[in-house]
Design a protein around this motif. Structure first.
Motif, short mmCIF file in Angstrom:
data_model
loop_
_atom_site.label_atom_id
_atom_site.label_comp_id
_atom_site.label_asym_id
_atom_site.label_seq_id
_atom_site.Cartn_x
_atom_site.Cartn_y
_atom_site.Cartn_z
N GLU A 1 0.73 -1.15 0.26
CA GLU A 1 0.25 -0.71 0.05
C GLU A 1 1.57 1.35 -0.40
O GLU A 1 0.09 2.02 0.04
N CYS B 1 2.34 4.32 -2.06
CA CYS B 1 3.51 4.04 -3.16
C CYS B 1 4.88 5.06 -3.20
O CYS B 1 4.88 5.31 -4.42
N ARG C 1 6.77 2.31 -5.08
CA ARG C 1 5.58 0.81 -5.91
C ARG C 1 5.46 1.79 -6.60
O ARG C 1 4.80 2.90 -6.51
N PRO D 1 1.83 2.99 -8.30
CA PRO D 1 0.27 2.63 -8.00
C PRO D 1 0.46 1.88 -9.46
O PRO D 1 0.03 1.74 -10.54
#
Length: 92
Positions: free
Chosen positions: A79, A81, A84, A86
């Motif tokens: 979760e 970001c 990571r 999105p």
């Protein structure tokens, strides 16, 4: 030198997984660069952005240490970001 604990829940396992995740995060940027360069008029701004993100992820891989537990937990958090890309939902 402290011995490395390779137990199933050890910090070293999480560290290795975090490195793998960071490596996987390079893929969308490499793809975006390739697709952009195939265009008639590629966006230099987009290519530069992707190259900079890739450089930051690579540097993170190089500098990350087993002792960086908080950072590793953030990389492992799907979760979060910060590390990571999105996931975009397909348009219908």
């Amino acid at each position: 030198m402290k011995p490395i604990n390779l137990g199933i829940n050890s910090d070293s396992i999480k560290y290795e997984v975090a490195l793998e995740i960071l490596g996987q995060e390079l893929q969308p940027f490499m793809r975006a660069i390739r697709e952009e360069k195939e265009k008639t008029i590629p966006s230099r701004a987009l290519i530069t952005y992707c190259e900079m993100r890739m450089a930051a992820l690579s540097e993170m891989q190089d500098l990350l240490r087993v002792e960086d537990r908080d950072t590793i937990e953030r990389v492992l958090d799907a979760e979060d970001c910060l590390f990571r890309m999105p996931v975009r939902k397909a348009k219908t």
